[in-house]
Design a protein around this motif. Structure first.
Motif, PDB file in Angstrom:
ATOM      1  N   SER A 173      -4.799   7.399  54.055  1.00 38.61           N
ATOM      2  CA  SER A 173      -4.812   6.454  54.958  1.00 38.61           C
ATOM      3  C   SER A 173      -3.185   6.312  55.255  1.00 38.61           C
ATOM      4  CB  SER A 173      -5.217   5.173  54.308  1.00 38.61           C
ATOM      5  OG  SER A 173      -6.674   5.275  54.021  1.00 38.61           O
ATOM      6  N   PHE A 174      -2.163   6.474  54.505  1.00 41.80           N
ATOM      7  CA  PHE A 174      -0.900   6.346  54.855  1.00 41.80           C
ATOM      8  C   PHE A 174      -0.469   7.569  55.677  1.00 41.80           C
ATOM      9  CE2 PHE A 174       3.672   6.537  54.038  1.00 41.80           C
ATOM     10  CZ  PHE A 174       4.143   5.225  54.263  1.00 41.80           C
ATOM     11  N   ASP A 175      -1.063   8.294  55.526  1.00 35.91           N
ATOM     12  CA  ASP A 175      -0.637   9.637  56.392  1.00 35.91           C
ATOM     13  C   ASP A 175      -1.114   9.277  57.663  1.00 35.91           C
ATOM     14  OD1 ASP A 175       0.788  10.997  54.295  1.00 35.91           O
ATOM     15  OD2 ASP A 175      -0.834  12.542  54.016  1.00 35.91           O
ATOM     16  N   ALA A 176      -2.200   8.914  58.008  1.00 37.02           N
ATOM     17  CA  ALA A 176      -2.876   8.362  59.272  1.00 37.02           C
ATOM     18  C   ALA A 176      -1.877   7.688  59.977  1.00 37.02           C
ATOM     19  CB  ALA A 176      -4.195   7.999  59.233  1.00 37.02           C
ATOM     20  N   ILE A 177      -1.371   6.660  59.182  1.00 38.00           N
ATOM     21  CA  ILE A 177      -0.440   5.552  59.674  1.00 38.00           C
ATOM     22  C   ILE A 177       0.885   6.135  60.341  1.00 38.00           C
ATOM     23  CG2 ILE A 177       1.005   3.597  59.451  1.00 38.00           C
ATOM     24  CD1 ILE A 177      -1.183   2.625  57.627  1.00 38.00           C
ATOM     25  N   VAL A 178       1.054   7.038  59.478  1.00 35.52           N
ATOM     26  CA  VAL A 178       2.557   7.751  60.021  1.00 35.52           C
ATOM     27  C   VAL A 178       2.473   8.691  60.970  1.00 35.52           C
ATOM     28  CG1 VAL A 178       4.208   9.676  58.956  1.00 35.52           C
ATOM     29  CG2 VAL A 178       3.574   7.562  57.431  1.00 35.52           C
ATOM     30  N   GLU A 179       1.329   9.571  61.132  1.00 44.84           N
ATOM     31  CA  GLU A 179       0.874  10.321  62.221  1.00 44.84           C
ATOM     32  C   GLU A 179       0.833   9.414  63.355  1.00 44.84           C
ATOM     33  OE1 GLU A 179      -2.523  12.587  61.190  1.00 44.84           O
ATOM     34  OE2 GLU A 179      -1.667  13.661  59.885  1.00 44.84           O
ATOM     35  N   GLU A 180       0.243   8.267  63.456  1.00 43.18           N
ATOM     36  CA  GLU A 180       0.098   7.384  64.661  1.00 43.18           C
ATOM     37  C   GLU A 180       1.679   6.994  65.232  1.00 43.18           C
ATOM     38  OE1 GLU A 180      -1.743   5.397  67.618  1.00 43.18           O
ATOM     39  OE2 GLU A 180      -2.494   6.737  66.306  1.00 43.18           O
ATOM     40  N   ILE A 181       2.322   6.568  64.190  1.00 47.03           N
ATOM     41  CA  ILE A 181       3.562   6.337  64.632  1.00 47.03           C
ATOM     42  C   ILE A 181       4.426   7.372  65.120  1.00 47.03           C
ATOM     43  CG2 ILE A 181       6.157   5.637  63.640  1.00 47.03           C
ATOM     44  CD1 ILE A 181       4.601   4.129  61.225  1.00 47.03           C
ATOM     45  N   ASP A 182       4.380   8.487  64.564  1.00 48.60           N
ATOM     46  CA  ASP A 182       5.205   9.721  65.042  1.00 48.60           C
ATOM     47  C   ASP A 182       4.418  10.098  66.410  1.00 48.60           C
ATOM     48  OD1 ASP A 182       6.571  10.069  62.754  1.00 48.60           O
ATOM     49  OD2 ASP A 182       5.159  11.547  61.904  1.00 48.60           O
ATOM     50  N   SER A 183       3.069   9.729  66.844  1.00 42.68           N
ATOM     51  CA  SER A 183       2.585  10.130  68.080  1.00 42.68           C
ATOM     52  C   SER A 183       2.971   9.394  69.205  1.00 42.68           C
ATOM     53  CB  SER A 183       1.160   9.977  67.815  1.00 42.68           C
ATOM     54  OG  SER A 183       0.723   8.742  68.065  1.00 42.68           O
ATOM     55  N   GLN A 184       3.593   8.139  68.706  1.00 40.58           N
ATOM     56  CA  GLN A 184       4.164   7.321  69.769  1.00 40.58           C
ATOM     57  C   GLN A 184       5.821   7.210  70.003  1.00 40.58           C
ATOM     58  OE1 GLN A 184       2.864   3.220  68.759  1.00 40.58           O
ATOM     59  NE2 GLN A 184       0.681   3.885  68.577  1.00 40.58           N
ATOM     60  N   ILE A 221       7.966   6.805  67.773  1.00 37.45           N
ATOM     61  CA  ILE A 221       8.792   5.859  66.950  1.00 37.45           C
ATOM     62  C   ILE A 221       9.322   6.319  65.879  1.00 37.45           C
ATOM     63  CG2 ILE A 221       8.449   3.498  66.232  1.00 37.45           C
ATOM     64  CD1 ILE A 221       6.233   3.040  67.999  1.00 37.45           C
ATOM     65  N   SER A 222      10.531   6.077  65.745  1.00 40.79           N
ATOM     66  CA  SER A 222      11.287   6.566  64.371  1.00 40.79           C
ATOM     67  C   SER A 222      10.476   5.817  63.220  1.00 40.79           C
ATOM     68  CB  SER A 222      12.760   6.401  64.321  1.00 40.79           C
ATOM     69  OG  SER A 222      12.957   5.063  64.621  1.00 40.79           O
ATOM     70  N   GLN A 223      10.274   6.536  61.773  1.00 35.47           N
ATOM     71  CA  GLN A 223       9.930   5.907  60.737  1.00 35.47           C
ATOM     72  C   GLN A 223      10.918   5.150  60.164  1.00 35.47           C
ATOM     73  OE1 GLN A 223       7.784   8.436  57.943  1.00 35.47           O
ATOM     74  NE2 GLN A 223       7.120   9.955  59.759  1.00 35.47           N
ATOM     75  N   PRO A 224      10.433   3.830  59.989  1.00 38.36           N
ATOM     76  CA  PRO A 224      11.252   3.097  59.047  1.00 38.36           C
ATOM     77  C   PRO A 224      11.561   3.719  57.543  1.00 38.36           C
ATOM     78  CG  PRO A 224       9.757   1.871  60.074  1.00 38.36           C
ATOM     79  CD  PRO A 224       9.515   3.045  60.037  1.00 38.36           C
ATOM     80  N   GLU A 225      13.021   3.477  57.135  1.00 34.60           N
ATOM     81  CA  GLU A 225      13.046   3.966  55.816  1.00 34.60           C
ATOM     82  C   GLU A 225      12.264   3.418  54.760  1.00 34.60           C
ATOM     83  OE1 GLU A 225      15.382   6.643  53.524  1.00 34.60           O
ATOM     84  OE2 GLU A 225      15.467   6.013  55.674  1.00 34.60           O
ATOM     85  N   LEU A 226      11.636   2.388  54.950  1.00 33.94           N
ATOM     86  CA  LEU A 226      10.739   1.799  53.785  1.00 33.94           C
ATOM     87  C   LEU A 226       9.528   2.740  53.705  1.00 33.94           C
ATOM     88  CD1 LEU A 226       9.731  -0.389  51.814  1.00 33.94           C
ATOM     89  CD2 LEU A 226       8.910  -1.537  54.056  1.00 33.94           C
ATOM     90  N   LEU A 227       8.873   3.194  54.971  1.00 39.26           N
ATOM     91  CA  LEU A 227       7.813   3.951  54.918  1.00 39.26           C
ATOM     92  C   LEU A 227       7.988   5.248  54.208  1.00 39.26           C
ATOM     93  CD1 LEU A 227       6.186   3.590  58.814  1.00 39.26           C
ATOM     94  CD2 LEU A 227       5.566   2.479  56.517  1.00 39.26           C
ATOM     95  N   LYS A 228       9.154   5.787  54.587  1.00 36.56           N
ATOM     96  CA  LYS A 228       9.424   6.934  53.525  1.00 36.56           C
ATOM     97  C   LYS A 228       9.567   7.046  52.372  1.00 36.56           C
ATOM     98  CE  LYS A 228      12.310   8.909  57.558  1.00 36.56           C
ATOM     99  NZ  LYS A 228      13.753   9.386  58.185  1.00 36.56           N
ATOM    100  N   ASN A 229      10.050   5.819  51.868  1.00 42.38           N
ATOM    101  CA  ASN A 229      10.319   5.578  50.407  1.00 42.38           C
ATOM    102  C   ASN A 229       8.823   5.333  49.815  1.00 42.38           C
ATOM    103  OD1 ASN A 229      12.787   5.511  50.522  1.00 42.38           O
ATOM    104  ND2 ASN A 229      13.204   3.355  50.689  1.00 42.38           N
ATOM    105  N   ILE A 230       7.907   4.724  50.620  1.00 43.43           N
ATOM    106  CA  ILE A 230       6.404   4.362  50.035  1.00 43.43           C
ATOM    107  C   ILE A 230       5.723   5.743  50.012  1.00 43.43           C
ATOM    108  CG2 ILE A 230       4.193   3.478  50.634  1.00 43.43           C
ATOM    109  CD1 ILE A 230       5.795   0.994  52.125  1.00 43.43           C
ATOM    110  N   ASN A 231       6.078   6.449  50.808  1.00 43.47           N
ATOM    111  CA  ASN A 231       5.312   8.001  50.930  1.00 43.47           C
ATOM    112  C   ASN A 231       5.899   8.670  49.613  1.00 43.47           C
ATOM    113  OD1 ASN A 231       3.575   9.896  51.968  1.00 43.47           O
ATOM    114  ND2 ASN A 231       5.174  10.786  53.256  1.00 43.47           N
TER     115      ASN A 231
END
Length: 241
Positions: A60-71, A73-83
């Motif tokens: 589920s988290f990877d799906a959210i990240v892919e959605e952000i990347d498709s738009q 939009i740079s990933q927030p540092e928080l998302l990277k840490n959670i991943n």
């Protein structure tokens, strides 16, 4: 009459001693079996329960990240840490499950289980472990023998790394016609065998001795301060292959 009574009393005492020893052995065996059953239960709960749940969270988290990347939009540092945290937790759970339930041992036997164990230890870069065996990968033994030999090896390796602070360990499994020998030799700090304490090396080695005794095997230990430690166990076996 007195000599006869005395002789009978000696026999009675001997019989009671044997009964007591048998009860002690059965009690220890029951405790070890209970511990292994509990390890397996917890291991299965982690593998079958938490494992799939963590996979779903990761998916589920990877799906959210892919959605952000498709738009774009740079990933927030928080998302990277959670991943990264999800990956760490997943790996820790997988590792814990395998330690509690040695699936490689159950499915493939001692040869594969030891190769897998040594590989993981060397991969940690904390110690250099060499492994030698004259066994083939197809050989299988009774479940109780395989499990106890593997648990003994885990305990001895843990002692060598945690207490002896060894940098190099040699593990050997030598199969003879009617027995199997496990030898673990380290270059650690060593210790005085006459001064073993229950709160230091004693507990782990006592566990190993207990398992060996239950399998009617022999336990030998040689260690000197500054000279490392060599522990060997020999278990009578019959191959199932």
């Amino acid at each position: 009459m007195k000599a006869s009574v005395s002789h009978e009393e000696v026999i009675i005492i001997a019989e009671r001693t044997n009964i007591t020893e048998d009860v002690e052995v059965e009690s220890v065996q029951a405790i070890l079996e209970g511990q292994e059953n509990e390890r397996r239960r917890i291991g299965r709960e982690i593998h079958d329960g938490l494992g799939p749940l963590m996979s779903y969270i990761k998916f589920s988290f990877d799906a959210i990240v892919e959605e952000i990347d498709s738009q774009s939009i740079s990933q927030p540092e928080l998302l990277k840490n959670i991943n990264e945290t999800i990956d760490i937790v997943s790996e820790d759970l997988r590792s814990l499950s395998h330690k509690l339930v040695p699936r490689t041992l159950d499915e493939f036997g001692l040869y594969s289980a030891f190769h897998n164990l040594i590989f993981k230890l060397n991969e940690s870069k904390k110690v250099n472990v060499e492994f030698y065996t004259n066994m083939g990968s197809e050989l299988r033994f009774d479940d109780e023998i395989e499990l106890n030999i593997f648990r003994c090896a885990q305990e001895l390796l843990n002692n060598a790394m945690k207490y002896a602070k060894a940098s190099h360990i040699l593990v050997q499994i030598i199969l003879h016609s009617d027995s199997i020998i496990l030898m673990v030799e380290d270059d650690g700090v060593g210790f005085d065998k006459m001064k073993l304490r229950p709160d230091h090396h004693g507990i782990g080695l006592t566990n190993v001795e207990t398992r060996v005794k239950l399998l009617e095997g022999e336990f030998n230990l040689d260690s000197e301060i500054g000279e490392g430690t060599v522990v060997s166990i020999e278990i009578p076996v019959k191959s199932n292959s």
